[in-house]
Design a protein around this motif. Structure first.
Motif, PDB file in Angstrom:
ATOM      1  N   ARG A 108      -4.142  16.035   5.169  1.00  0.00           N
ATOM      2  CA  ARG A 108      -4.906  15.307   4.040  1.00  0.00           C
ATOM      3  C   ARG A 108      -3.872  14.865   2.787  1.00  0.00           C
ATOM      4  O   ARG A 108      -2.945  15.594   2.888  1.00  0.00           O
ATOM      5  CB  ARG A 108      -6.043  15.961   3.305  1.00  0.00           C
ATOM      6  CG  ARG A 108      -7.199  16.287   4.220  1.00  0.00           C
ATOM      7  CD  ARG A 108      -8.292  16.684   3.552  1.00  0.00           C
ATOM      8  NE  ARG A 108      -9.131  17.150   4.433  1.00  0.00           N
ATOM      9  CZ  ARG A 108      -9.934  16.374   5.160  1.00  0.00           C
ATOM     10  NH1 ARG A 108      -9.854  14.993   5.208  1.00  0.00           N
ATOM     11  NH2 ARG A 108     -10.945  16.849   6.134  1.00  0.00           N
ATOM     12  N   GLU A 109      -4.192  13.875   2.252  1.00  0.00           N
ATOM     13  CA  GLU A 109      -3.349  13.283   0.987  1.00  0.00           C
ATOM     14  C   GLU A 109      -1.741  13.369   1.385  1.00  0.00           C
ATOM     15  O   GLU A 109      -1.034  14.023   0.817  1.00  0.00           O
ATOM     16  CB  GLU A 109      -3.567  14.387  -0.189  1.00  0.00           C
ATOM     17  CG  GLU A 109      -4.942  14.568  -0.673  1.00  0.00           C
ATOM     18  CD  GLU A 109      -5.430  13.024  -1.320  1.00  0.00           C
ATOM     19  OE1 GLU A 109      -4.727  12.684  -2.327  1.00  0.00           O
ATOM     20  OE2 GLU A 109      -6.114  12.673  -0.852  1.00  0.00           O
TER      21      GLU A 109
ATOM     22  N   ARG B 248       3.897   5.900   6.643  1.00  0.00           N
ATOM     23  CA  ARG B 248       3.282   4.416   6.268  1.00  0.00           C
ATOM     24  C   ARG B 248       2.969   3.751   7.576  1.00  0.00           C
ATOM     25  O   ARG B 248       2.228   2.578   7.480  1.00  0.00           O
ATOM     26  CB  ARG B 248       4.463   3.789   5.415  1.00  0.00           C
ATOM     27  CG  ARG B 248       5.765   3.289   6.152  1.00  0.00           C
ATOM     28  CD  ARG B 248       6.556   2.589   5.105  1.00  0.00           C
ATOM     29  NE  ARG B 248       7.252   3.497   4.249  1.00  0.00           N
ATOM     30  CZ  ARG B 248       8.373   4.013   4.409  1.00  0.00           C
ATOM     31  NH1 ARG B 248       9.091   3.754   5.670  1.00  0.00           N
ATOM     32  NH2 ARG B 248       9.304   4.679   3.728  1.00  0.00           N
TER      33      ARG B 248
ATOM     34  N   LEU C   6      -2.578   8.998   2.188  1.00  0.00           N
ATOM     35  CA  LEU C   6      -3.434   8.689   3.362  1.00  0.00           C
ATOM     36  C   LEU C   6      -3.881  10.220   4.069  1.00  0.00           C
ATOM     37  O   LEU C   6      -3.094  11.007   3.767  1.00  0.00           O
ATOM     38  CB  LEU C   6      -2.795   7.949   4.392  1.00  0.00           C
ATOM     39  CG  LEU C   6      -1.601   8.280   5.121  1.00  0.00           C
ATOM     40  CD1 LEU C   6      -1.615   7.517   6.265  1.00  0.00           C
ATOM     41  CD2 LEU C   6      -0.261   8.180   4.407  1.00  0.00           C
ATOM     42  N   SER C   7      -5.123  10.257   4.706  1.00  0.00           N
ATOM     43  CA  SER C   7      -5.277  11.397   5.432  1.00  0.00           C
ATOM     44  C   SER C   7      -5.585  11.050   6.870  1.00  0.00           C
ATOM     45  O   SER C   7      -6.213   9.620   7.436  1.00  0.00           O
ATOM     46  CB  SER C   7      -6.707  12.036   4.853  1.00  0.00           C
ATOM     47  OG  SER C   7      -6.325  12.314   3.630  1.00  0.00           O
ATOM     48  N   ILE C   8      -5.125  11.994   7.787  1.00  0.00           N
ATOM     49  CA  ILE C   8      -5.258  11.394   9.422  1.00  0.00           C
ATOM     50  C   ILE C   8      -5.854  12.691  10.004  1.00  0.00           C
ATOM     51  O   ILE C   8      -5.794  13.787   9.290  1.00  0.00           O
ATOM     52  CB  ILE C   8      -3.937  10.925   9.894  1.00  0.00           C
ATOM     53  CG1 ILE C   8      -2.959  12.260   9.647  1.00  0.00           C
ATOM     54  CG2 ILE C   8      -3.553   9.643   9.421  1.00  0.00           C
ATOM     55  CD1 ILE C   8      -1.578  12.024  10.689  1.00  0.00           C
TER      56      ILE C   8
ATOM     57  N   GLN D  52      -0.230   4.675  -1.719  1.00  0.00           N
ATOM     58  CA  GLN D  52      -1.477   5.248  -1.435  1.00  0.00           C
ATOM     59  C   GLN D  52      -1.619   6.363  -0.583  1.00  0.00           C
ATOM     60  O   GLN D  52      -0.888   6.044   0.373  1.00  0.00           O
ATOM     61  CB  GLN D  52      -2.582   4.022  -0.787  1.00  0.00           C
ATOM     62  CG  GLN D  52      -2.865   2.781  -1.903  1.00  0.00           C
ATOM     63  CD  GLN D  52      -3.460   3.648  -3.198  1.00  0.00           C
ATOM     64  OE1 GLN D  52      -4.457   4.299  -2.856  1.00  0.00           O
ATOM     65  NE2 GLN D  52      -3.190   3.098  -4.257  1.00  0.00           N
TER      66      GLN D  52
ATOM     67  N   ASN E 116       0.627  -1.134  -0.024  1.00  0.00           N
ATOM     68  CA  ASN E 116       0.126  -0.071  -0.152  1.00  0.00           C
ATOM     69  C   ASN E 116       1.023   1.246   0.054  1.00  0.00           C
ATOM     70  O   ASN E 116       0.362   2.386   0.281  1.00  0.00           O
ATOM     71  CB  ASN E 116      -0.858   0.064   1.089  1.00  0.00           C
ATOM     72  CG  ASN E 116      -0.240   0.016   2.478  1.00  0.00           C
ATOM     73  OD1 ASN E 116       1.087  -0.185   2.399  1.00  0.00           O
ATOM     74  ND2 ASN E 116      -0.867   0.467   3.668  1.00  0.00           N
TER      75      ASN E 116
ATOM     76  N   ARG F 239      -2.838   4.179   9.355  1.00  0.00           N
ATOM     77  CA  ARG F 239      -3.678   4.060   8.408  1.00  0.00           C
ATOM     78  C   ARG F 239      -4.497   5.036   8.159  1.00  0.00           C
ATOM     79  O   ARG F 239      -4.847   6.105   8.774  1.00  0.00           O
ATOM     80  CB  ARG F 239      -4.650   2.808   8.853  1.00  0.00           C
ATOM     81  CG  ARG F 239      -4.042   1.489   8.764  1.00  0.00           C
ATOM     82  CD  ARG F 239      -4.803   0.245   9.222  1.00  0.00           C
ATOM     83  NE  ARG F 239      -5.415   0.905  10.453  1.00  0.00           N
ATOM     84  CZ  ARG F 239      -5.438   0.249  11.694  1.00  0.00           C
ATOM     85  NH1 ARG F 239      -5.198  -0.937  11.690  1.00  0.00           N
ATOM     86  NH2 ARG F 239      -5.894   0.694  12.878  1.00  0.00           N
ATOM     87  N   ASP F 240      -5.102   5.147   6.699  1.00  0.00           N
ATOM     88  CA  ASP F 240      -5.938   6.147   6.524  1.00  0.00           C
ATOM     89  C   ASP F 240      -6.922   6.392   7.413  1.00  0.00           C
ATOM     90  O   ASP F 240      -7.803   5.215   7.808  1.00  0.00           O
ATOM     91  CB  ASP F 240      -6.577   5.902   4.884  1.00  0.00           C
ATOM     92  CG  ASP F 240      -7.138   7.203   4.415  1.00  0.00           C
ATOM     93  OD1 ASP F 240      -6.678   8.388   4.364  1.00  0.00           O
ATOM     94  OD2 ASP F 240      -7.985   6.698   3.642  1.00  0.00           O
ATOM     95  N   GLY F 241      -7.308   7.575   7.674  1.00  0.00           N
ATOM     96  CA  GLY F 241      -8.473   7.837   8.605  1.00  0.00           C
ATOM     97  C   GLY F 241      -7.973   7.783  10.322  1.00  0.00           C
ATOM     98  O   GLY F 241      -8.991   7.844  11.033  1.00  0.00           O
TER      99      GLY F 241
END
Lengths: 640, 269, 256
Positions: B34-35, B98, B10-12, B8, B5, B101-103
């Protein structure tokens, strides 16, 4: 025009330092405590100088911008420190270390300084061992050595991959001993923003307390700058984010000459850039080149292939091919340019095409994975953290990155700048590495300057100053300097701009890397000299510095530093443009041999170029100190 | 191998401790990041958030950082309750996005200890460590007086063990992680490094007594052998050094009590 | 002077006090358990043993004094260290509480310590002072006539025919209350848990724990604590299971 008298002592090279020590004036022990010395910076050079001067009896004030003197970026040096101990019985000597350093510097350093450096290198190891630095040992309990780039003997002492850390902690412990004893007054989180000159001599500094924002004046009989190099002009470098040129740049603007600003070292083995957000490039120690083999695919179309799928016959071990005598251990500038050349040919690897392989598979089959882990485990771990790749299973990808600046404030043999009373040590000065520094020599120079040179030479200056004649910090010169800083701070904070400081730093870095990086051209430098002033204008028109000046304000700190970087970048390009030759870290594409090697012009440029500030908006003056080679003949560097 | 992954974005959601200075109360403030590239470091993520705050006219988050390669010991965020964040044997600057996790909601606090007062937001004052160091964390040797380096052999195992202790970067994570905010691991590392070397024997007793004494005065807690310190240490320095220092301290105390005092101790005047 | 001063003032000194007093108390609880396990032998054993301890006279008070001082110092040091530790975190606690590897035993030392202290007081009230469960207290039971010599280290210290307190009976009767036994079992369980960290910690504090030995020490501590708990479980367990009965009601011990 400033006069540049190197004050190199007369006599045979090997006797110069000994004789000079005997000739220098002394300050008697009872008088030493009447002299105050300001030391700015507490890296290897600053901490060793401050502690040594305090041990001798001088009153020392030490200023660091970090929260502790243990944080200076000397701490990040991985590989080791050179010394002509000849413990390996492999033919090393003071002369050979001297010669390697002169040659490694592409014959652009001062012979006498380099010889002194090689002489005191042996004392440095003694000193550090006595301080408890846990150097690597052999089973018999004696010190171990490893080999390093640019040398054919094993003379590098090391403490795993953390030699800089251990040496710095040694110097730091000596400094803290003096702080505890009250002989050094330590001021942390203080940034030097101006140098104060009284009657033509350096007599104080203006400091900003980074926590309270207070602007302080400090007077002294002499000022020692040990504030490190200026590689962060490039934004992306192996330097710490906080490393800056503000102290030396402000000293330059007060009259100290800046020597050879264009000499920057690009280190061949760094982890390649991964994206635009990047703040920092991480070095993989040069010691990796002892066992790793550097290669790229022979055919450009193979560059996206899985490296293990490329047959040995289809690999180009380009350093071994081009420099069979030194192979992967050729000096940094040469290795870096070779890597750039193969990438320019379209054979670079990794997503950006800006990378070469550093392959340990041969070493692993020779030493076993554990043998390799024992030598380089921590470096492999760092690589894994950053890239999520295991160098035990696939080759590392590396690319050159800005790592060190050989240029710096001009100093004479006594490490005093052309401003009397202003001494400059370590990477902040220009003195010992010429146009290129050999690996494991920066630590050597920092400690040589601090432990074994300044303790002697500062006395020679202070003996000319009446004890107790140090000016008060409320004089007009101090007030003027403080007002100058207040004005600049206010201007930054009140600026109605829109862009954060980093925006300008990134743009400056890109300009510098493109036009004043590994290979430079007349046209490129001229472009840069047009674009950098534009960037400077834009910075002052459009930078936004939030917050206030009376508390911790990291944006404000950074803004002042970047403002200085922009001006210094311009001077670097100017120096690079004027130096119509290639030497060491300065490579002008117009000046190369048919095989792509540096083509020096000893007749025209066998000298130090020391730039003198002539006022805002004025072109700086280029002063020249001729380099007289008495013992060594300037010749073409050959590592083949 | 690169994780599957890894490309990809991610946004937190960040919950960051904001505090103007040591005297004023702090609070948590939420920010969206974001992003983000997974190859971005945690501190680079904070850089990006700060640039966005600056453009919006808000005060950027103050955080301590410098070398960004895990050796200077400046960076010091507590991420989701763990000093230096997820990951073992790394400093804050060596945490990469990395890891998240996203979110994810990520809580960022300063290193908390009475001896490390907050300077601003995530920046704390760790000068207490320097004070401990100046009390005895050294071998007294002035430049010029050192004997020949190979005159004093050091058994390799001793040198290696001393190096293990000497890798301490002085970040303070041991204090931040200790449930008692004790500085024992930091002090033990220094005491052991120098105490293991033959060069360090002359000042061995004096060093341990002085450093522990200073540590006690500075408001650190007491060690109750949780061993959280060594688990949070970015250099994974072993708490075995604490045992070693305890023994050293006891022996030094005994000797200090029993040793006759030299009449010349005052300088022979 | 400096040495004792630093024991009480310095953080390591106080921990050494914790360790040393802890060691004394561990020694006591081991001896106490071993002595009490004589309940599974003929009543002569436990009763003779109890009589022997009573005969020590002033030496008994010396031993009691040492134990009392140990408990006081142990509790004092724990309290002082705890108060200091609470202050050391500073004005703000972490919002997110995270434990990397500290064991449950280490994190519950205070709690287990309090419960054990309360239990010790109750236990003394029960079997030493007789302030609870008076009806089964030794003073209120018939004296017991020794049927054989009680020997300590091979020397007969209590002669056959001597009239002594019937401690055996008191113990068995005392533990026949399920609630009393349950409290006893829980408390001893917590004590064992307390020792799990305490024993390991003691070696660490005294500078005797490192390297490979620390792994072995951990195992030793676990084995010791489990054994200690099992040993303590035997007495109330046997009483509740009916294996250990008042000797006045027939043979004291049967394996059924």
């Amino acid at each position: 025009m400033a006069t540049l008298d190197s004050k190199t002592p007369p006599g045979p090279l090997a006797d110069k330092w000994r004789k000079h020590k005997a000739d220098m004036k002394l300050v008697n022990p009872a008088n030493k405590r009447k002299y105050e010395v300001i030391v700015v910076g507490a890296g290897l050079a600053g901490a060793s100088a401050a502690s040594s001067l305090a041990d001798m009896g001088y009153k020392v004030k030490c200023f660091v911008f970090h929260d502790s003197p243990r944080r200076a970026h000397s701490i990040a040096a991985q590989g080791g420190i050179n010394a002509a101990k000849n413990y390996q019985n492999d033919g090393d000597s003071v002369y050979r270390l001297f010669y390697d350093t002169i040659k490694g510097g592409d014959y652009r350093s001062r012979e006498a300084n380099v010889h002194r450096l090689a002489e005191v290198s042996v004392n440095i190891i003694d000193q550090c061992v006595a301080q408890g630095v846990p150097f690597a040992r052999e089973y018999g309990g004696l010190l171990a050595n490893r080999s390093f780039g640019g040398a054919q003997v094993s003379r590098t002492f090391y403490a795993r991959g953390q030699t800089g850390q251990q040496l710095l902690l040694g110097a730091y412990s000596a400094l803290m001993r003096n702080v505890g004893a009250g002989t050094v007054e330590l001021h942390t989180q203080r940034e030097m923003l101006d140098l104060v000159i009284v009657d033509g001599q350096a007599k104080g500094v203006v400091i900003r307390d980074l926590v309270t924002g207070a602007i302080e004046r400090h007077a002294a009989d002499a000022v020692v700058l040990a504030t490190g190099g200026y590689g962060n002009v490039f934004n992306l470098s192996t330097y710490a984010r906080g490393s800056n040129a503000t102290a030396i740049w402000r000293a330059y603007k007060r009259g100290a000459c800046f020597a050879n600003p264009c000499y920057t070292q690009i280190h061949p083995t760094c982890i390649p850039v991964s994206g635009d957000y990047q703040s920092k490039l991480t070095l993989m120690s040069e010691s990796l080149r002892n066992d790793g083999r550097i290669w790229v695919p022979k055919k450009a179309e193979d560059r996206r292939k899985d490296p293990s799928a490329i047959a040995d016959a289809d690999r180009d071990y380009f350093l071994e091919r081009m420099y069979p005598a030194f192979g992967n251990l050729c000096p940094r500038d040469i290795a870096s340019r070779a890597a750039k050349r193969v990438c320019d040919e379209g054979r670079g690897v990794g997503p950006s095409g800006l990378g070469v392989y550093l392959d340990f598979s041969d070493a692993i089959s020779r030493l076993g994975a554990n043998g390799v882990r024992e030598r380089y485990g921590n470096l492999f771990d760092i690589y894994h953290e950053i890239t999520a790749e295991s160098a035990y299973e696939q080759p590392m990808r590396i690319f050159p990155a800005v790592h060190y600046t050989m240029g710096g404030l001009w100093v004479d043999y006594n490490l005093m700048s052309n401003v009397p009373g202003l001494f400059v040590l370590g990477e902040a000065n220009f003195s010992d590495h010429g146009a290129n520094r050999l690996g494991a020599s920066a630590l050597m120079q920092g400690l040589a300057d601090g432990y074994f040179v300044i303790p002697y030479t500062i006395g020679d200056y202070l003996a000319t100053q009446k004890p107790g004649s140090c000016p008060k910090a409320d004089g007009p010169e101090f007030k003027a300097a403080e007002d100058n800083i207040r004005t600049m701070t206010k201007r930054l904070l009140d600026n109605p701009g829109r862009e954060p400081v980093s925006h300008f730093h990134k743009r400056l870095g890109k300009l510098m890397w493109e036009f004043c990086g590994m290979a430079r051209t007349k046209a490129g430098l001229e472009t840069a000299l047009q674009k950098i002033p534009e960037l400077r204008e834009e910075f002052w028109a459009n930078v936004r510095v939030p917050g206030s000046g009376d508390s911790l304000n990291q944006s404000l700190e950074q803004a002042g530093r970047v403002a200085d970087f922009i001006e210094l970048g311009e001077l670097m390009c100017r120096d690079a443009l004027t130096r119509e030759e290639s030497c060491g870290g300065h490579f002008r594409e117009e000046h190369q041999h048919p095989d792509g090697e540096c083509k020096r012009n000893d007749e025209g440029f066998g000298h130090v170029a020391a730039w003198e500030f002539k006022g805002p908006g004025q072109a700086p003056a280029r002063n020249v100190e001729a380099l007289n080679y008495e013992s060594v003949k300037m010749s073409v560097r050959n590592y083949k | 191998m690169v994780a599957a992954n890894s490309t990809q974005p991610l946004s937190i959601t960040l919950r960051v401790w904001r505090q103007a200075d040591a005297r004023q109360p702090g609070k948590f403030v939420e920010y969206q990041a974001r992003e983000l590239s997974p190859d971005m470091s945690f501190l680079e993520m904070l850089d990006v958030v700060n640039d966005q705050l600056t453009v919006k006219g808000e005060d950027p988050i103050a955080f301590a950082h410098d070398c960004r390669e895990g050796i200077c010991g400046t960076c010091s965020c507590t991420i989701n309750g763990k000093p230096h964040g997820p990951g073992r044997g790394v400093a804050t600057c060596q945490i990469y996005m990395r890891t998240f996790r996203d979110g994810d909601v990520v809580t960022v606090e300063p290193f908390r200890a009475a001896a490390f007062p907050v300077v601003k937001d995530l920046v704390t004052d760790r000068s207490a460590f320097d004070k401990i160091q100046s009390a005895g964390g050294f071998i007294t040797v002035r430049a010029g007086s050192a004997p020949e380096a190979n005159g004093l052999p050091v058994p390799k195992p001793d040198a290696d063990l001393a190096m293990d202790a000497a890798t301490c970067i002085g970040c303070g994570a041991c204090v931040a992680a200790c449930k008692n905010a004790s500085a024992m691991l930091f002090v033990a590392a220094k005491v052991s490094h120098l105490g293991l070397m033959p060069q360090g024997q002359a000042e061995r007793d004096r060093r341990v007594l002085a450093m522990v004494g200073t540590m006690d005065e500075l408001g650190f807690g007491n060690c109750t052998n949780y061993y959280e310190c060594s688990a949070a240490c970015p250099k994974l320095i072993s708490h075995d050094f604490i045992a070693r220092m305890n023994g050293d301290y006891l022996k030094a105390s005994f000797r200090a009590a029993l040793k006759p005092e030299s009449a010349g101790a005052s300088g022979g005047v | 002077m400096h040495f004792f001063g630093s024991l009480f003032r310095s953080s390591i000194g106080r921990k050494v006090l914790m360790a040393v007093t802890g060691l004394i108390l561990i020694g006591f609880v081991i001896g106490h358990l071993v002595g009490n396990l004589q309940v599974f032998q003929h009543p002569d054993h436990l009763n003779g043993y109890a009589q022997f301890l009573q005969q020590l006279g002033p030496w008994l008070w010396v031993a009691r004094g040492v134990l009392l001082v140990s408990v006081v110092i142990h509790v004092w040091a724990a309290t002082v260290l705890t108060l200091e530790n609470n202050r050391a975190r500073g004005p703000e606690a972490y919002r997110i509480k995270h434990t990397i590897r500290a064991t449950l035993a280490s994190r519950t030392m205070r709690l287990t310590g309090y419960v054990v202290l309360a239990f010790v007081v109750y236990h003394l009230a029960h079997f030493t002072w007789g302030s609870v469960s008076r009806e089964s207290f030794k003073d209120n039971l018939e004296l017991y006539t020794m049927q054989s010599d009680y020997k300590f280290a091979g020397i007969p210290v209590v002669k056959a025919g001597a009239e002594v307190h019937d401690v055996h009976e008191m113990v068995v009767l005392g533990f026949s209350h399920p609630l009393v036994s349950l409290f006893y079992i829980v408390a001893v369980g917590l004590l064992s848990f307390h020792l799990l960290h305490g024993l390991d910690s003691m070696f660490q504090t005294l500078g005797l724990r490192s390297g490979r030995w620390s792994g072995a020490l951990r195992t030793i501590a676990v084995v010791f604590c489990v054994t200690y708990f099992a040993g303590n479980l035997l007495i109330p367990g046997a009483v509740l299971a009916g294996n250990l009965r008042p000797h006045t009601a027939g043979p004291a011990f049967s394996s059924r």
